[in-house]
Design a protein around this motif. Structure first.
Motif, short mmCIF file in Angstrom:
data_model
loop_
_atom_site.label_atom_id
_atom_site.label_comp_id
_atom_site.label_asym_id
_atom_site.label_seq_id
_atom_site.Cartn_x
_atom_site.Cartn_y
_atom_site.Cartn_z
N SER A 119 35.69 3.10 6.07
CA SER A 119 34.95 2.86 4.83
C SER A 119 35.77 2.24 3.69
CB SER A 119 34.34 4.18 4.32
OG SER A 119 35.37 5.12 4.03
N ILE A 120 37.08 2.39 3.72
CA ILE A 120 37.91 1.96 2.59
C ILE A 120 38.05 0.43 2.57
CG2 ILE A 120 40.22 2.08 1.57
CD1 ILE A 120 40.41 4.93 2.75
N SER A 121 38.03 -0.16 1.39
CA SER A 121 38.07 -1.61 1.22
C SER A 121 39.30 -2.25 1.88
CB SER A 121 38.07 -1.95 -0.27
OG SER A 121 38.38 -3.32 -0.47
N ILE A 122 39.04 -3.23 2.75
CA ILE A 122 40.12 -3.99 3.38
C ILE A 122 40.86 -4.80 2.32
CG2 ILE A 122 40.69 -5.66 5.18
CD1 ILE A 122 39.31 -3.00 6.13
N VAL A 245 33.18 7.38 -0.93
CA VAL A 245 33.50 5.95 -1.04
C VAL A 245 32.23 5.15 -1.31
CG1 VAL A 245 34.27 3.91 0.25
CG2 VAL A 245 35.60 6.02 0.37
N LEU A 246 31.15 5.47 -0.60
CA LEU A 246 29.87 4.78 -0.80
C LEU A 246 29.34 5.03 -2.21
CD1 LEU A 246 28.17 5.57 2.63
CD2 LEU A 246 28.86 3.31 1.84
N HIS A 247 29.42 6.29 -2.64
CA HIS A 247 28.91 6.66 -3.96
C HIS A 247 29.70 5.96 -5.06
CE1 HIS A 247 27.85 10.01 -7.03
NE2 HIS A 247 26.87 9.12 -6.98
N ASP A 248 31.02 5.95 -4.92
CA ASP A 248 31.87 5.29 -5.92
C ASP A 248 31.67 3.78 -5.89
OD1 ASP A 248 32.90 7.73 -6.63
OD2 ASP A 248 34.77 7.50 -5.51
#
Length: 297
Positions: A119-122, A245-248
């Motif tokens: 989920s974390i941004s590449i 992560v989605l919520h943020d």
């Protein structure tokens, strides 16, 4: 690509190492804990033997795969000859940024740096390096040796060449790669996690019990396992992390984690890994029953 380094020897890391070694690649499995590496090798050997028993691979393939895996606790030494590094450490952004900063300093200039993040941004991970064009997401599914999908995630600066190389490599592992862009949760978890969260909310609000919710989704929607059992399998702490992560990332309240999930993780009930989640897990037992908290009086 011939030499692969895998960072992290947990469930995903040892599965990724297994898949590469089985398909002829030389793998260096790296972890800061020697005991974790010993456990990972035992898991890989057990899973390879299970494949032999099922007729999926030959005994010769199993034996050869094991000879291709080397373990190290020194990351710099482990990546010095790597053509590809796949990071499979804990889903923690600060940890991943530190790992990629160190990888960038230690790995050869040609090395592609991939992350198995779910989920974390590449793009954010790539910002810790001086080679953002060579940083990419390679999101394997669990269990890695069995599941066919690899979600290949392009960061903002990921090059066409890097993407093409990872897509081709995934195919050589007998996986089906799907290219997606770098947005919170990518595709898999952007769709999956809200479903799991809604299933937890349905339990929290008393709509139905654990087994009832899972049965509806298994039999009514043809899912191989219900969302609550799947959440236990993934790890409730991992589910919570991805939802945050989605919520943020989107700022949308629909992605806010259900309070029940938050409480369970805070109480240490993380699913299969802790022995307690929505179900109780007893080593050696295949019986599946809801945890005591969720059993009907």
């Amino acid at each position: 690509m011939k030499n692969i380094a895998v960072i992290g020897s947990g469930t995903m890391g040892n599965g990724i190492a297994h898949a590469f070694a089985q398909h002829g690649y030389h793998v260096t499995l790296i972890d800061i804990a020697a005991e974790a590496l010993k456990k990972a090798l035992a898991t890989i050997e057990k899973n390879l033997s299970r494949q032999v028993e099922k007729g999926a691979i030959t005994e010769a393939t199993r034996a050869e795969a094991l000879t291709r895996i080397t373990t190290l606790t020194d990351m710099a030494a482990g990546v010095k000859n790597a053509d590809l590094v796949v990071e499979a450490a804990t889903e923690n952004i600060e940890l991943k940024l530190k790992i990629f900063q160190n990888l960038d300093a230690a790995a050869p200039a040609h090395t592609i740096l991939a992350t198995n993040t779910s989920s974390i941004s590449i793009t954010r991970i790539a910002s810790a390096t001086q080679r953002p064009e060579k940083v990419i997401g390679m999101h394997f599914m669990n269990p890695v040796p069995v599941m066919k999908l690899v979600e290949v995630i392009r960061g903002y600066s990921t090059s066409d060449e890097t993407t093409r190389a990872v897509m081709e490599l995934s195919g050589k592992l007998e996986k089906t790669p799907v290219e997606v862009n770098d947005y919170p949760g990518f595709v898999a978890n952007r769709i999956l996690m809200p479903m799991i969260n809604e299933a937890i909310a349905s339990l929290y609000e008393g709509v139905a019990g654990v087994e009832e919710i899972d049965t509806v989704m298994r039999l009514g929607m043809a899912h191989p396992m219900g969302p609550l059992q799947l959440a236990d399998f993934i790890g409730l702490d991992v589910c919570l992390s991805i939802l945050r992560v989605l919520h943020d990332g989107f700022g949308n309240p629909r992605y806010a984690p259900c309070p029940l999930l938050v409480n369970m993780v805070q109480a240490g009930h993380k699913g299969v890994k802790s022995g307690q989640g929505f179900y109780t897990y007893t080593p050696g037992s295949k019986e599946l029953k809801p945890s005591a908290r969720f059993q009907k009086a």
